[in-house]
Design a protein around this motif. Structure first.
Motif, PDB file in Angstrom:
ATOM      1  N   ILE A   1       0.866  -1.178   0.000  1.00  0.00           N
ATOM      2  CA  ILE A   1       0.000   0.000   0.000  1.00  0.00           C
ATOM      3  C   ILE A   1       0.904   1.231   0.000  1.00  0.00           C
ATOM      4  N   GLY A   2       0.825   2.001  -1.075  1.00  0.00           N
ATOM      5  CA  GLY A   2       1.660   3.192  -1.196  1.00  0.00           C
ATOM      6  C   GLY A   2       0.918   4.437  -0.736  1.00  0.00           C
ATOM      7  N   PRO A   3       1.536   5.275   0.097  1.00  0.00           N
ATOM      8  CA  PRO A   3       0.860   6.473   0.599  1.00  0.00           C
ATOM      9  C   PRO A   3       1.139   7.722  -0.244  1.00  0.00           C
ATOM     10  N   ILE A   4       0.249   8.669  -0.149  1.00  0.00           N
ATOM     11  CA  ILE A   4       0.457  10.027  -0.642  1.00  0.00           C
ATOM     12  C   ILE A   4       0.138  10.967   0.528  1.00  0.00           C
TER      13      ILE A   4
ATOM     14  N   LEU B   1      -3.141  13.467  -9.427  1.00  0.00           N
ATOM     15  CA  LEU B   1      -3.818  12.661  -8.411  1.00  0.00           C
ATOM     16  C   LEU B   1      -3.859  13.384  -7.071  1.00  0.00           C
ATOM     17  N   ILE B   2      -2.827  14.125  -6.751  1.00  0.00           N
ATOM     18  CA  ILE B   2      -2.829  14.921  -5.518  1.00  0.00           C
ATOM     19  C   ILE B   2      -3.924  15.975  -5.589  1.00  0.00           C
TER      20      ILE B   2
ATOM     21  N   ALA C   1      -1.065   0.482  -8.375  1.00  0.00           N
ATOM     22  CA  ALA C   1      -1.211   1.656  -9.250  1.00  0.00           C
ATOM     23  C   ALA C   1      -2.653   2.118  -9.414  1.00  0.00           C
ATOM     24  N   HIS C   2      -3.542   1.672  -8.552  1.00  0.00           N
ATOM     25  CA  HIS C   2      -4.910   2.183  -8.516  1.00  0.00           C
ATOM     26  C   HIS C   2      -5.015   3.114  -7.309  1.00  0.00           C
ATOM     27  N   TYR C   3      -5.270   4.386  -7.586  1.00  0.00           N
ATOM     28  CA  TYR C   3      -5.241   5.416  -6.549  1.00  0.00           C
ATOM     29  C   TYR C   3      -6.647   5.683  -6.020  1.00  0.00           C
ATOM     30  N   PHE C   4      -6.719   6.006  -4.732  1.00  0.00           N
ATOM     31  CA  PHE C   4      -8.010   6.202  -4.080  1.00  0.00           C
ATOM     32  C   PHE C   4      -7.932   7.377  -3.115  1.00  0.00           C
ATOM     33  N   ASP C   5      -9.133   7.916  -2.793  1.00  0.00           N
ATOM     34  CA  ASP C   5      -9.191   9.018  -1.833  1.00  0.00           C
ATOM     35  C   ASP C   5      -9.405   8.468  -0.428  1.00  0.00           C
TER      36      ASP C   5
END
Length: 319
Positions: free
Chosen positions: A216-219, A237-238, A248-252
């Protein structure tokens, strides 16, 4: 019969508190305390015994394994997981925390993988530790596939085909390699590469995975994290308030998967295929990943979670 009646003398109670403080909090020996108070060592031993009898000192035996099991059960219930495991947090070393997580996942895979299974692997530092620590009790007739195309980064933990090969060697399993980039220049190129027979050997198995092991990659990014989708895509995405990604599927923060301009140029397992995988094992360590992990759990993609104690407590504090 021992006399354990309550002590009402304030002077004696004060002495018991002082002796207990010196012994349990300042770590002085009984002889050192006796010398300081100018009494015998046997009297100090008696005082410590009475301090326990009077409830001034209450000794609790903490079994870390039971604590971790309780945290894991709470995580399962809170986030509707099929399985959770909590490991010790190495507060001064993220490397040691990742190693503990890697070892836990490696042992779990050894317990559950059966002949005929198909295992899909993500890349990342924690997944690399999982593979490094694989020590199967017996060979398995399984297939192992990458879940993403190759990254252009030179870090060893980003070389997914190498990770797949290493895992396959550990299990004496059959590896399949995805000899294409993660992100290409156009949808047409992506479609052509996806249609290639060697690529199809991998992506056809994404529909039949029995286990997927993901990070799980964080932003925002943390130290050592690779921007494998390109800074321009990350910036967009930010702006969409992304907090993390899985494969590689980004979520809020609510767990909603975000629209991604580069989706049609990405070679990797789809959200639908991840949701169709019975067992999706996610491993993450460190409180700095708290928001990303909580959001990832809300996506409904994760069925099994491996985290360290500090992160587990943070996740349980979140609503």
């Amino acid at each position: 019969m021992e006399d354990k009646k309550p002590i009402h003398r304030p002077d004696l109670l004060a002495t018991l508190v002082e002796v207990a403080h010196l012994y349990y909090e300042e770590n002085l020996s009984q002889q050192e305390i006796a010398d300081r108070l100018n009494v015998s060592r046997s009297l100090i031993a008696l005082y410590l015994k009475k301090a326990r009898e009077q409830g001034i000192v209450q000794i609790t035996i903490r079994d870390p394994q039971n604590v971790f099991q309780n945290l894991a059960l709470q995580l399962q219930e809170r986030y509707h997981l099929r399985y959770a495991e909590v490991v010790s947090s190495a507060h001064l070393s993220n490397v040691l925390t990742r190693r503990a997580l890697g070892n836990a996942v490696a042992q779990y895979l050894d317990r559950v993988l059966q002949d005929g299974d198909i295992l899909g692997l993500d890349w990342g530092r924690t997944i690399m530790e999982v593979v490094n620590l694989l020590a199967p009790s017996r060979p398995r007739q399984i297939e192992i596939v990458p879940l993403l195309g190759e990254s252009s980064s030179t870090g060893s933990y980003t070389q997914l085909n190498q990770i797949v090969l290493q895992a396959a060697r550990a299990f004496n399993a059959t590896p399949y390699f995805l000899l294409v980039p993660l992100l290409v220049g156009s949808k047409a190129l992506r479609d052509a590469l996806m249609a290639d027979i060697t690529t199809q050997e991998v992506i056809s198995r994404w529909n039949r995975l029995t286990y997927a092991c993901v990070g799980i990659g964080p932003i925002p990014l943390i130290e050592g994290q690779v921007v494998y989708i390109g800074q321009e895509n990350l910036s967009e995405l930010i702006r969409q308030k992304a907090v993390g990604n899985v494969c590689a599927h980004y979520f809020d923060q609510d767990g909603h998967v975000l629209s991604q301009e580069f989706k049609d140029r990405l070679i990797g397992i789809s959200v639908e295929q991840l949701k169709g995988t019975k067992n999706v094992i996610a491993a993450a360590g460190g409180v700095e990943k708290g928001r990303a992990v909580a959001a990832a759990l809300r996506t409904g993609l994760i069925t099994h979670l491996f985290v360290d104690e500090a992160l587990a407590r943070l996740l349980l504090d979140k609503s």
